[in-house]
Write an enzyme that holds these catalytic residues in place. Structure first.
Site, PDB file in Angstrom:
ATOM      1  N   GLU A  88       0.837  -1.198   0.000  1.00 14.13           N
ATOM      2  CA  GLU A  88       0.000   0.000   0.000  1.00 14.13           C
ATOM      3  C   GLU A  88       0.874   1.251   0.000  1.00 14.13           C
ATOM      4  OE1 GLU A  88      -2.752  -0.170   3.260  1.00 14.13           O
ATOM      5  OE2 GLU A  88      -3.807  -1.916   2.465  1.00 14.13           O
TER       6      GLU A  88
ATOM      7  N   HIS B 207      -8.232   1.118   1.968  1.00 18.45           N
ATOM      8  CA  HIS B 207      -7.972   0.974   3.410  1.00 18.45           C
ATOM      9  C   HIS B 207      -8.844   1.954   4.195  1.00 18.45           C
ATOM     10  CE1 HIS B 207      -4.684  -0.601   6.292  1.00 18.45           C
ATOM     11  NE2 HIS B 207      -5.825  -0.436   6.940  1.00 18.45           N
TER      12      HIS B 207
ATOM     13  N   GLY C 155     -11.164   1.010   6.478  1.00 16.08           N
ATOM     14  CA  GLY C 155     -11.751   0.365   7.647  1.00 16.08           C
ATOM     15  C   GLY C 155     -11.972   1.293   8.827  1.00 16.08           C
TER      16      GLY C 155
END
Length: 527
Positions: free
Chosen positions: A262, A280, A282
């Site tokens: 990432e 990403h 979350g």
């Protein structure tokens, strides 16, 4: 009055918490990006509250003459040089549980979007195609959700899925039957979960044990048409194998919020069919970001004003006066826990920790935390001395401690008994005059062994010729033996060999050793 610098963008509410607790605070949200300015002013402060923009490097720590605590609003502390902070006596805190609900909700959202192909249907409709028949979805009601890793976030996902009338099964070596019952989930082994689940959601940390857990081999064990969701960690999924499974129809879809590399600007998965990707996200909700900011302000204020410590990453709970006496036993406790944790392969119901002799009169709480850290770290990875008791409680592990006066030959010792669903196994150790920890008993077998970074644990049949065969094999594999420790229950019964070795063993070498005549179990240990 202690003084705190907030060098990243925390909310005004978090800043006010410092003030309400009697802490003087400077809110300079852009100074974290200015390395020279941060170095210039950091010496004025007792506390530093950050997010991810501020880099607390060795230089910053060297310049921080008065700094006592660094508080990270969030879980990741890659931007803090923890060893340097520890060496200087600076406590490093994070907020590991502030984004649990947000991450769990994202996983549920990804699952529903996957079931109904919402992103693809949205793109098609916006393109004016109206391909109603193309996007035939599936219901989640009555489907089986398999959760890999049923800790804090996994438990929330299970609860939300049950609200959607799904059947939830879970694989987690630390999930006890009692905890599974409380959560309303069925505890299963990994192979059974892979075979039964219609949807699989990952909620485990990335460790040596979990890396690539969704491999080509395990994808082959999944139900045809299953769907995979990963909002946990990149590296849990073999991305090449996943792409192949999506292309050949083995899996009906996948939703990925995290990637092995990432930022994921170029990934082999991006060309795969029936795939949903998010960058990403979350923990990316307003509520989660606010929660961690408020939490770090409360934690830092409690420490600076009252000495209370929570969610510390570098073991701050021992005073300078008691450290010389306690630290050798803390080190022993963590090694005993790590020894047992690396050898335990079934769910842990509880642990019993016995302190005997002089050690029983010391502050044993740090030793308990250190021991639990050692037990949990092989599978959970991201565990520290403070979070370990919380994580053990979340998994329904019962922790019992016993303190008593000296009864045996040793002036002091610590014994750990791990209670699993199948058996009880113990390991004991002591600290000699040289300050080094020693193992003195394993599974009831008396032996004395120094704990070194790389070891080989073997259980074998106590028969003539075994030591010779093992020594020859290790020599042929170019494995140098630093020390060889033996013990047995009785002549001709089971024996234990603890071998201190130089270097690391490969998987192939471990398999070769395990296949040696007389070997019942062979496992490398790392400390």
């Amino acid at each position: 009055m202690p003084k705190v610098l907030v060098s990243d963008k925390l909310s005004e509410t978090a800043v006010q918490i410092f003030r309400d607790n009697g802490v003087d605070v400077d809110f300079l949200p852009d100074v974290g990006k200015d390395k020279e300015k941060l170095l210039e002013i950091i010496g004025q402060y007792d506390g530093l509250a950050i997010r991810s923009a501020t880099k607390v490097t060795e230089k910053v720590i060297a310049a921080a003459d008065n700094l006592k605590v660094v508080g990270r609003a969030g879980i990741g502390v890659d931007n803090v040089d923890i060893p340097q902070a520890t060496a200087k006596g600076i406590i490093v805190m994070n907020t590991p549980f502030g984004n649990s609900i947000t991450t769990a909700e994202h996983a549920i959202s990804m699952m529903l979007a996957l079931a109904r192909q919402i992103p693809a249907a949205d793109a098609s409709t916006r393109a004016g195609k109206w391909e109603k028949s193309k996007f035939m979805g599936v219901e989640v009601t009555s489907k089986t959700l398999g959760i890999i890793g049923c800790g804090n976030i996994g438990a929330i996902v299970a609860d939300r899925a049950q609200g959607l009338k799904m059947k939830v099964i879970a694989f987690d070596p630390f999930l006890t039957p009692e905890r599974a019952l409380d959560l309303g989930v069925e505890k299963v082994e990994l192979d059974e979960l892979l075979a039964r689940a219609d949807f699989i959601s990952l909620h485990t940390p990335l460790t040596d044990a979990t890396r690539g857990i969704i491999s080509a081999e395990n994808i082959a064990k999944m139900k045809k048409g299953a769907r995979l969701i990963n909002c946990a960690r990149g590296g849990l999924v073999d991305e090449v194998a996943l792409k192949e499974a999506l292309e050949n129809g083995k899996l009906a879809g996948a939703a990925m919020d995290v990637f092995e590399v990432e930022p994921a600007t170029d990934n082999p998965l991006f060309d795969a069919p029936n795939l949903i990707c998010t960058p990403h996200l979350g923990a990316s909700t307003t509520e989660a970001q606010e929660n961690v900011a408020l939490q770090v302000a409360e934690q830092m204020s409690a420490y600076l004003m009252h000495g209370a410590i929570s969610n510390a990453l570098n073991f701050p709970s021992i005073s300078a006066e008691e450290a010389p006496r306690i630290m050798p036993f803390v080190k022993l406790a963590e090694m005993l826990g790590s020894f047992a944790g690396q050898l335990t392969e079934s769910g842990i119901k509880g642990v019993r920790i016995e302190f005997e002799g002089h050690v029983a009169d010391l502050n044993t709480k740090p030793m308990v935390s250190a021991l639990l850290t050692g037990v949990l770290k092989p599978l959970l990875g991201d565990v520290n001395m403070v979070s370990a008791p919380v994580l053990a409680k979340d998994r329904g592990m019962h922790v019992e401690t016993v303190n008593r006066e000296q009864q045996g030959a040793y002036e002091n010792y610590i014994r750990l008994t791990v209670i699993t669903e199948r058996q009880e196994r113990s390991v004991a150790g002591t600290v000699f005059a040289d300050g080094k920890p020693r193992l003195i008993q394993v599974k009831g077998v008396n032996m004395e062994a120094e704990i070194t970074p790389s070891m080989l644990y073997i259980t074998n049949e106590d028969k003539p010729g075994f030591i010779g065969r093992l020594g020859t094999l290790l020599g042929n594999e170019n494995i140098n033996i630093a020390n060889f420790n033996l013990g047995r229950v009785e002549s001709g019964g089971d024996a234990i060999a603890l071998i201190n070795i130089d270097g690391e063993l490969s998987d192939a070498q471990v398999k070769t050793i395990a296949a040696l005549e007389g070997v019942k179990q062979a496992k490398p240990l790392h400390f």
